[in-house]
Design an enzyme around this catalytic site. Sequence first.
Site, short mmCIF file in Angstrom:
data_model
loop_
_atom_site.label_atom_id
_atom_site.label_comp_id
_atom_site.label_asym_id
_atom_site.label_seq_id
_atom_site.Cartn_x
_atom_site.Cartn_y
_atom_site.Cartn_z
N LYS A 48 -9.84 -1.55 7.77
CA LYS A 48 -9.18 -2.52 6.88
C LYS A 48 -10.14 -3.51 6.25
CE LYS A 48 -5.12 -0.87 8.05
NZ LYS A 48 -4.27 -0.11 7.11
N LYS B 119 26.20 4.90 -1.07
CA LYS B 119 26.06 5.30 0.32
C LYS B 119 26.02 6.83 0.42
CE LYS B 119 28.27 5.12 4.84
NZ LYS B 119 29.45 4.65 5.64
N ASN C 213 11.88 -1.96 11.64
CA ASN C 213 11.33 -1.91 13.00
C ASN C 213 11.87 -3.08 13.80
OD1 ASN C 213 9.36 -4.26 12.74
ND2 ASN C 213 8.70 -2.95 11.04
N LYS D 197 -8.98 -0.16 13.47
CA LYS D 197 -8.30 -0.85 12.39
C LYS D 197 -9.18 -1.92 11.78
CE LYS D 197 -3.79 -2.76 11.17
NZ LYS D 197 -2.39 -3.00 11.64
N PHE E 162 -3.13 -7.74 12.56
CA PHE E 162 -2.54 -7.41 13.86
C PHE E 162 -2.47 -5.90 14.00
CE2 PHE E 162 -1.75 -11.72 14.47
CZ PHE E 162 -1.09 -11.96 15.67
N ALA F 216 2.82 -9.59 10.19
CA ALA F 216 4.07 -8.87 9.93
C ALA F 216 3.95 -7.40 10.30
CB ALA F 216 4.45 -9.01 8.45
N PRO G 254 2.27 0.03 0.24
CA PRO G 254 0.94 -0.54 0.00
C PRO G 254 0.34 -1.12 1.28
CG PRO G 254 2.66 -1.98 -0.88
CD PRO G 254 3.33 -0.69 -0.49
N ASP G 255 -0.96 -1.06 1.41
CA ASP G 255 -1.68 -1.59 2.56
C ASP G 255 -2.02 -3.05 2.28
OD1 ASP G 255 -3.51 -2.23 4.59
OD2 ASP G 255 -4.17 -0.15 4.75
N ILE G 256 -1.18 -3.94 2.75
CA ILE G 256 -1.33 -5.36 2.44
C ILE G 256 -2.61 -5.92 3.05
CG2 ILE G 256 -0.28 -7.65 2.64
CD1 ILE G 256 2.44 -6.26 2.72
#
Length: 409
Positions: free
Chosen positions: A352, A297, A219, A348, A334, A283, A314-316
């Site tokens: 979370k 490739k 991203n 969120k 964030f 992040a 994974p959901d840190i």
Amino acid sequence: MSSAALTHRKILLIVGGGIAAYKALELVRLLKKAGAQVRAVLTASGAEFVTPLSLAALTGEAVRMGLFHPDDETTMGHIELSRWADLVVVAPATAGLIAKAANGMADDLASTTLLATDKRVLLAPAMNVRMWLHPAVKANVARLTGFAGFHGMAVVGPDEGEMACGEFGPGRMAEPAAILEAISSLLSGPDGRALTGRRAVVTAGPTFEPIDPVRGLTNRSSGKQGYAIAVALAERGAEVTLVSGPTGLAAPVGVTRIDVETAVEMKAATEGALPADIAVLSAAVADWRVDTVAGGKIKKAPGGPPTLALIENPDILAGIAKPGPNRPALVIGFAAETTDLEANARSKLSRKGCDWIVGNDVSADVFGADGNTVLLVTRDGAEPWPRLSKTEVAARLADRIADHFSPQA
């Protein structure tokens, strides 16, 4: 931040050369109104834009310009100037002054004072947008920011807008009110080290999920906001571990940086940095990765593009916020959103299990820019912040964190 922190505090203001020097006069007025004592050093270039008489009239003190003044050396030489101050403020901080400070040059009163001071330094950069974006200037600013663990250097601004030269972009000196707030923040608490003894882990930047040896999913996160938060926490005395995805940013001095690439690596490094009192997970972690990374490739084929099977990363944030012996006392996530910022941030926060969410409006020019618009969401409510530089956002957030851990909170 209340300006009460400035009552009887001593501010040494170094005024560099540039059209923004006129703002230094308003800054002096605000500082004096807040109860601060102000002395000024005016560079030769700065004197082309504001007069010594104007600064002297506003500060109520003689303005120093030259390095060699034998009649004054017995009372207030550059060493005494640097020792007198509680905080040294450079506004405007030109590219030349920044370069001198970053490389230890001392050939005039301003640069010599910066090198000789044992006090914290706040820089308010001001220059043409092309100069501000030049790699040499960026490297010098990064180096000075990295000095946070040494002399506590900090940066406020610059803002984005129209330049005196007619160009548009980042490079305008922060407004005097914003500089005043940054000064007050730096001088608040016990010597500005309100987080001494606290441990913090900060994540920053993107993750990169390989598809094959040359391609990947990623991203547009630059990592600037997370790096600024790591520096702001270190400036306030915290022991900071920065877990960073791939960025072009220099590692801040005084902060332990761990470089990772993928979400799985970031999860392991973040958990490995525990236990900690504070976790700020800024992040931009990729939500998905490919199920199987190709060993070579992937070539174009007559059948068209390949089909990629994606699996969730994974959901840190949820993992760090989960109750347990290693859960930090304060977990901040964030939420980068393009629509419905508050609703999505609140959702969120609930999903979370973290304590705060910084809702980040990325619908406009945020990625790679120096400014940001955020909404701080807690279980008690939502607090919108105006568009600020990422350094100012980091300072505000670090102050809120310090307030959270203060005995009076």
